[in-house]
Design an enzyme around this catalytic site. Structure first.
Site, PDB file in Angstrom:
ATOM      1  CG  HIS A  75      -1.820   1.159   1.323  1.00  0.00           C
ATOM      2  ND1 HIS A  75      -1.478   2.282   2.042  1.00  0.00           N
ATOM      3  CD2 HIS A  75      -3.026   1.414   0.765  1.00  0.00           C
ATOM      4  CE1 HIS A  75      -2.454   3.168   1.940  1.00  0.00           C
ATOM      5  NE2 HIS A  75      -3.410   2.662   1.170  1.00  0.00           N
ATOM      6  NE  ARG A 101      -4.261   3.330  -8.828  1.00  0.00           N
ATOM      7  CZ  ARG A 101      -2.970   3.638  -8.932  1.00  0.00           C
ATOM      8  NH1 ARG A 101      -2.059   2.745  -8.690  1.00  0.00           N
ATOM      9  NH2 ARG A 101      -2.599   4.855  -9.267  1.00  0.00           N
ATOM     10  CD  GLU A 122      -6.177  -8.033 -11.449  1.00  0.00           C
ATOM     11  OE1 GLU A 122      -5.276  -7.415 -10.886  1.00  0.00           O
ATOM     12  OE2 GLU A 122      -7.377  -7.701 -11.378  1.00  0.00           O
ATOM     13  N   GLY A 174      -2.522  -6.753 -15.551  1.00  0.00           N
ATOM     14  CA  GLY A 174      -2.239  -6.242 -14.209  1.00  0.00           C
ATOM     15  C   GLY A 174      -1.064  -7.035 -13.671  1.00  0.00           C
ATOM     16  CG  ASN A 226       1.476  -4.204  -9.575  1.00  0.00           C
ATOM     17  OD1 ASN A 226       2.493  -4.145 -10.251  1.00  0.00           O
ATOM     18  ND2 ASN A 226       0.845  -3.127  -9.149  1.00  0.00           N
ATOM     19  CG  ASP A 227      -3.174  -8.377  -7.961  1.00  0.00           C
ATOM     20  OD1 ASP A 227      -2.324  -7.788  -7.262  1.00  0.00           O
ATOM     21  OD2 ASP A 227      -4.378  -8.417  -7.671  1.00  0.00           O
ATOM     22  CB  CYS A 229      -2.652  -0.904 -15.999  1.00  0.00           C
ATOM     23  SG  CYS A 229      -3.620  -2.253 -15.314  1.00  0.00           S
TER      24      CYS A 229
END
Lengths: 519, 519
Positions: A87, A208, A394, A415, A417-418, A478
């Site tokens: 976060h 987001r 993702e 996605g 990151n995920d 993204c």
């Protein structure tokens, strides 16, 4: 490639680092340097800010949505937990603030209000400095220079004083002429969108929507919605939220006039929004006129053992469609209003966390019905709003099922990151120390959350591109990797249409995209 | 296929169900029926057992390793949280006990010692019954019949009374003649291994070594090891654990004499073993002669936001090699001792949670060095112990990197529980309600944790088989799907060498494997 992968080119730079005492190391989560007085909580940071303290560093074990107000007033952020996409890291990059996460060498006792580094004990107000490009924490003050490019863009520098700005503009023009990849930005507010556009983004690749619920006025309504005992209560809370969402979207449409804006529907698990700790729970219960027990019970019910793999994204939209429907209404009400103002809104609705074709098919049905209804209410013509409907890729299964999913969407956005978390089975929030150990031991040559893992995650992206490609399917990325030079080159190789990254990384991506063409 | 997918054929069956009052529904997590008096905690269950209560049903929100003793004395288990592969479900299936998880219609207040179902409030000792094959919870008592096959195997039935046993044996012989797939069992103790062998398993496909640390005497030493302040303390605790592990392995080798035993090195995150709740933490601190603060601090340090994606499996072995080295020593000391007894031990060392080829390569080096050392100490000849070295394929990236990983191992075993979680991005502990909703809404046609998702997870398995296959690579599966008839047929189609499942599912797997050949 080295010029493009240097992250500091348009972030605050640090002088005199060599003279200072290093007290800790962590992950370089958001570039640039900052120094200031320590605050151990978001509330303390806000209070210090109100007292007129100008430079504050928010120092916490980890941050959560509760801390947004404190992060906003801070010059930089330090955490001892979490990885590059925790976060703290994601929000700091979004805000363009220096950030060091997963720091070792220091330990924090938030209750006692102490930070310890070896023998050294620092309390609230003590001065430290961070270099978010190198992941280093220093004791004491350092002077920081605002980068000339941003000063020039902000009009603080006379044009003729800014030789660098001239070079920068020339370089970017040169890059834009050569590159084939589009460059968009991840932005959640009109302010971020404006910076992104100034820095050359040709659209928003990721807005987001959950970040729009973090403001303290909205958070209360959002919590009321989650905790509602009845359908009526929930709908009422959603109606309270809709005007906020609509205003947010309208602001972004105005800023991005004529450029596409990819809006991701609510993604995180609901309990991320709930109050933490006794004091907060009691305060919320009072405000929401609920019993403390009821609030606790509901918090307990929404608790998840592995929230990353839990009830979030499109799973929320399918089990609680009213939230997504409210968001779709807000998007299209804003788009019609923009149109009336002469602004060209190009919304691209993006569904997060898809793993089956049935999820996409069902949601598209629900949303198209809602969109038709809004058009009728607004007496508007949908022909004038060239919207698209797409999905994030993702989850590994979505990549494998790309052919089936592609039949129901206009675009895919990776996605990463995920996708990296799922493909590696690696939580970005829990494994900073392990990744550090692996890098030291030569078990990894690079942090897969920084530079895209081309053998594994990249292989899955390649499979998805091959299987999903059809005449008019747009492909983009993204994840945070959209701002990493090497990953941008890989995306060019895959034949993606665009990359999307934090606003401050847009120049890096533009350069890297040109370098990809030149080989 | 329907005969093979019926799970109740060798589990306790329930009579008179129709006459009773249904008070809740949940997931059918482990087949068979049980009735008894409610216990709301493992300690209560143990206490009731000591007081002579014969039939106990352990009813909890969810179970954890702390509850093992209570699960052992219970006739069946009910939880309100968790999916079909939650701790309760997996352990219950391993123990062959009926279990219903993720139950709705009832709510539990463990502190108050109350279970509520509508207007009905039941306290400790009240009688309920469950049908673990159908996922139903009843009020009151039901009589339960022990299945004749097990009674016959256990010698409780006269052979001539047991017509069913004759049919069963004939059917199994018929199946064994036709099937090509081998059938092994997942078993963690000599007792389970014996049942598995009786039911026709030709080897152990998964021995979960963490279950060996759950006994109360071992748990203390294991916790001391995790919480040790110094290397010496940690090594001392490990030396305390080694004899236990060695005895466990020796017992299993004796039972499986001449058949392969696949031993998975420690898999779960360390904090799963730490005490929970104030009372337990205080009790442990006293026993281990540590301060309560020190224990709390360490528990906090090992806490993870997404433990499923955290520091576990081979990541533990690489960051804390001493634990894995202790396990390797215990395995080979046991194998040499077995050999001296005339028992043929065939250990297959299995590394969990592999995602990169570097992990396998490094661990193989470390382990081979340890194995050589044990051989020298024991003055033994490794030629006599035909061990194999393999990896689980349970992370999508490992499936994608199968070619590179295969170069360093003798076998792959598909861990389809975790592979399903990662491929779907779906926590088996958090999504029971969501899966239920998806099934109701037609978004899923089957629970992917029950029957293998052939389009997604199966596709990744196919990719791994194609990429990994080399002359002598053995391929097997050890997820729960190994006992699901339809999944067994799929595994046959992939050309796997064996499936491995809970002991009580072995007959189902034998039948399904034959049906796969017959088409």
């Amino acid at each position: 490639m080295s010029s493009a992968s240097s992250q500091g080119a348009n972030s605050p730079q640090q002088r005199e680092a060599a003279e200072s005492q290093v007290i800790g190391h962590g992950l370089a989560a958001s570039p640039g340097a900052a120094c200031g007085a320590i605050a151990f909580s978001a509330d303390d940071a806000v209070a210090m800010h109100r007292r007129g303290v100008r430079d504050i560093l928010l120092v916490r074990e980890e941050t959560s949505p509760e801390d947004i107000a404190g992060m906003e007033v801070a010059a930089g952020i330090v955490t001892t937990r979490g990885g590059k996409t925790s976060h703290a890291a994601v929000v700091a990059r979004g805000m363009g603030k220096p950030c060091v996460v997963g720091s070792t060498g220091i330990s924090i006792d938030e209750t006692a209000g102490e930070m310890t580094a070896g023998e050294l004990v620092l309390r609230e107000g003590a001065a430290i400095a961070i270099d978010g490009s190198a992941g280093v924490i220093y004791r004491g003050e350092l002077s920081v220079v605002e980068p000339e490019i941003l000063q020039a863009l902000n009009g603080k520098l006379e044009k003729d004083e800014s030789a660098l700005f001239g070079h920068f503009s020339m370089l970017m023009e040169w890059a834009d002429e050569r590159r084939q990849l589009g460059v968009r930005a991840n932005a959640d507010t009109p302010e971020d969108a404006a910076i992104a556009r100034q820095l050359g983004a040709r659209g928003i690749g990721l807005c987001r929507t959950e970040h729009m619920f973090f403001g303290s006025d909205r958070l209360l309504a959002f919590r009321r919605m989650i905790l509602a005992a009845s359908d009526e209560g929930r709908y009422a809370a959603l109606e309270e939220l809709r005007p906020y969402q609509k205003e947010d979207f309208l602001g972004i449409f105005r800023t991005m006039d004529g450029l596409p804006v990819t809006i991701r529907l609510l993604d995180p698990p609901l309990h991320e929004f709930l109050p933490h700790g006794d004091a907060e729970i009691e305060a919320f219960a009072r405000e929401a006129e609920l019993s403390v027990e009821a609030v606790r019970k509901r918090i307990n019910e929404t608790r998840e053992i592995n929230p990353m793999l839990g009830l979030r994204g499109c799973r929320l939209a399918l089990t609680h469609p009213e939230i997504a429907i409210m968001q779709i209404r807000a998007i299209f009400e804003a788009a019609f209003e923009a149109m009336k103002e002469g602004v060209e809104a190009i919304p691209e609705i993006m569904i997060p966390l898809v793993s089956t074709v049935t999820e996409v098919r069902r949601l598209r049905e629900i949303f198209e019905e809602t969109i038709e209804r809004v058009a009728t209410e607004q007496d508007g013509d949908l022909e004038n709003i060239p919207y698209l409907f797409g999905t994030m890729i993702e989850i590994p299964r979505a990549a494998l099922q790309a052919k089936q999913i592609a039949e129901h969407v206009d675009f895919f956005s990776f996605g990463t990151n995920d996708l990296t978390q799922m493909t590696y089975g690696l939580s970005r929030d829990d494994t900073a120390a392990m990744i550090h150990h692996y890098l030291e031991q030569g078990l990894l040559t690079e942090d897969p959350f920084t530079s895209l893992d081309q053998q594994g995650v990249g292989d899955l992206m390649r499979i998805a591109c091959e299987r999903g490609r059809k005449g008019n399917l747009k492909l983009g990325i993204c994840g945070e990797h959209g701002g990493d030079a090497r990953s941008v080159v890989f995306c060019h190789g895959l034949g993606l249409e665009y990359v999307s990254c934090s606003p401050y990384r847009v120049p890096v991506a533009r350069l890297a995209a040109a370098q990809a063409v030149l080989g």
